[in-house]
Design a protein around this motif. Structure first.
Motif, PDB file in Angstrom:
ATOM      1  N   ALA A 118     -21.758  40.620  18.739  1.00 15.83           N
ATOM      2  CA  ALA A 118     -22.213  39.375  18.116  1.00 15.83           C
ATOM      3  C   ALA A 118     -23.694  39.139  18.397  1.00 15.83           C
ATOM      4  O   ALA A 118     -24.432  38.657  17.526  1.00 15.83           O
ATOM      5  CB  ALA A 118     -21.374  38.206  18.627  1.00 15.83           C
ATOM      6  N   LYS A 119     -24.148  39.493  19.600  1.00 18.23           N
ATOM      7  CA  LYS A 119     -25.558  39.325  19.937  1.00 18.23           C
ATOM      8  C   LYS A 119     -26.434  40.215  19.073  1.00 18.23           C
ATOM      9  O   LYS A 119     -27.521  39.812  18.618  1.00 18.23           O
ATOM     10  CB  LYS A 119     -25.773  39.653  21.425  1.00 18.23           C
ATOM     11  N   ALA A 120     -25.969  41.449  18.824  1.00 20.22           N
ATOM     12  CA  ALA A 120     -26.741  42.354  17.965  1.00 20.22           C
ATOM     13  C   ALA A 120     -26.844  41.801  16.555  1.00 20.22           C
ATOM     14  O   ALA A 120     -27.895  41.908  15.907  1.00 20.22           O
ATOM     15  CB  ALA A 120     -26.088  43.741  17.959  1.00 20.22           C
ATOM     16  N   LEU A 121     -25.759  41.207  16.053  1.00 18.50           N
ATOM     17  CA  LEU A 121     -25.817  40.581  14.731  1.00 18.50           C
ATOM     18  C   LEU A 121     -26.802  39.416  14.726  1.00 18.50           C
ATOM     19  O   LEU A 121     -27.542  39.220  13.758  1.00 18.50           O
ATOM     20  CB  LEU A 121     -24.427  40.096  14.323  1.00 18.50           C
ATOM     21  N   ASP A 122     -26.814  38.634  15.797  1.00 17.49           N
ATOM     22  CA  ASP A 122     -27.780  37.537  15.900  1.00 17.49           C
ATOM     23  C   ASP A 122     -29.209  38.079  15.859  1.00 17.49           C
ATOM     24  O   ASP A 122     -30.090  37.504  15.207  1.00 17.49           O
ATOM     25  CB  ASP A 122     -27.562  36.762  17.202  1.00 17.49           C
ATOM     26  N   ASN A 123     -29.432  39.187  16.584  1.00 17.24           N
ATOM     27  CA  ASN A 123     -30.775  39.767  16.602  1.00 17.24           C
ATOM     28  C   ASN A 123     -31.180  40.263  15.220  1.00 17.24           C
ATOM     29  O   ASN A 123     -32.336  40.108  14.806  1.00 17.24           O
ATOM     30  CB  ASN A 123     -30.818  40.914  17.612  1.00 17.24           C
ATOM     31  N   LEU A 124     -30.236  40.882  14.503  1.00 21.26           N
ATOM     32  CA  LEU A 124     -30.536  41.328  13.141  1.00 21.26           C
ATOM     33  C   LEU A 124     -30.877  40.149  12.241  1.00 21.26           C
ATOM     34  O   LEU A 124     -31.759  40.234  11.383  1.00 21.26           O
ATOM     35  CB  LEU A 124     -29.348  42.108  12.569  1.00 21.26           C
TER      36      LEU A 124
END
Length: 302
Positions: A216-222
């Motif tokens: 989920a954090k990686a999606l937020d970063n994207l």
């Protein structure tokens, strides 16, 4: 690098690749751990079924002694738990008592320093502030010490009562206890095995939750990268003179940035957990995000 529609090459933000690697690693880990959880759940159910298959016939074979002796074995389990709780309370009390003594010692040393200062007229505000903090700590530690002392006394009383009850049952039910021991020894073995399997399931479940948070954090970063590119693109347009042919060409190249929130919803972990299915594979994930990369950079960066 990717091809733009005008035939040139445009540099890809290295953060995109980094976040994709995080997504892929998290996906692989989640899929692997979910398989481990499925296997552990299957083992748990199998052990539970085996315990029932073995305990029921044995109870029938041994007869009434099993029910007669049950209060003793229940009391033994209660006494064991009471002993553990009393030990934890004792450790907590010892820790609180040590902290209280340390706080008292700190105040004593600070007060001695103030008393032994050469010039009594000099007021050390920093040292006085330290004394004030130490006093607050002393009061808090004293409250914690008193609370833990009461808890220790309560747990100790419960343990003593449990031991007395256990001794009484042991004396009154000696014959039944001896005859029913094979049943309860087998039962304890199954319970220990089930607890071990339960801890394994909980361990894997916690690791899955951690991997999902990384995902989920990686999606937020994207999503943040997407917004940053939007803003930079808008700033570049404001600085460039408007030319009809270039705007038309840019319009053909540019497509709206994807909705990361919609992508996140598509990959919703809650729905997957409810259906028992794993999230998409890393290869599928790369395919879904491939268009994301191109739409980020197929723009007017010329």
């Amino acid at each position: 690098m990717i091809d733009s529609e005008d035939g040139g090459l445009e540099k890809i933000d290295p953060r995109i690749q980094g976040e994709l690697e995080v997504l892929n690693n998290a996906t692989s880990e989640i899929n692997s751990l979910e398989k481990e959880v499925d296997n552990a759940n299957a083992c748990f159910r199998q052990t539970l079924a085996e315990s029932s298959q073995q305990l029921k016939p044995l109870a029938k074979k041994l007869g009434k002694c099993v029910e007669k002796a049950r209060p003793y074995f229940d009391a033994r389990e209660w006494a064991f738990k009471a002993h553990q709780e009393a030990q934890r309370a004792a450790i907590q009390f010892q820790r609180a008592n040590s902290e209280h003594k340390a706080a008292k010692e700190t105040i004593y040393l600070a007060e001695q320093r103030l008393l032994n200062m050469n010039d009594k007229r000099v007021f050390d505000s920093a040292w006085q502030e330290m004394i004030n903090h130490a006093t607050i700590r002393l009061n808090e530690s004293e409250m914690a010490k008193n609370k833990s002392e009461i808890l220790h006394m309560e747990k100790s009383i419960l343990f003593v009562n449990a031991e007395q009850t256990l001794q009484k049952y042991e004396k009154d039910l000696r014959s039944s206890i001896r005859k029913a021991s094979p049943y309860f020894e087998l039962k304890d073995g199954f319970q220990a095995l089930l607890q071990q399997q339960k801890r394994l399931i909980e361990h894997h479940t916690k690791k899955i939750q951690m991997a999902k948070r990384q995902y989920a954090k990686a999606l937020d970063n994207l999503e943040e990268i997407s917004e940053e590119i939007h803003q930079q693109r808008a700033a570049n347009k404001e600085r460039e003179p408007g030319v009809g042919a270039e705007e038309e060409k840019e319009g053909k190249c540019h497509s709206p940035l994807p909705d990361i929130g919609a992508f996140r919803e598509k990959m919703s972990f809650e729905r997957e957990a409810a259906s028992g299915e794993s999230i998409a594979s890393a290869q599928s994930l790369e395919a879904d995000l491939g268009m994301y990369i191109k739409t980020q950079y197929c723009s007017s960066q010329r």
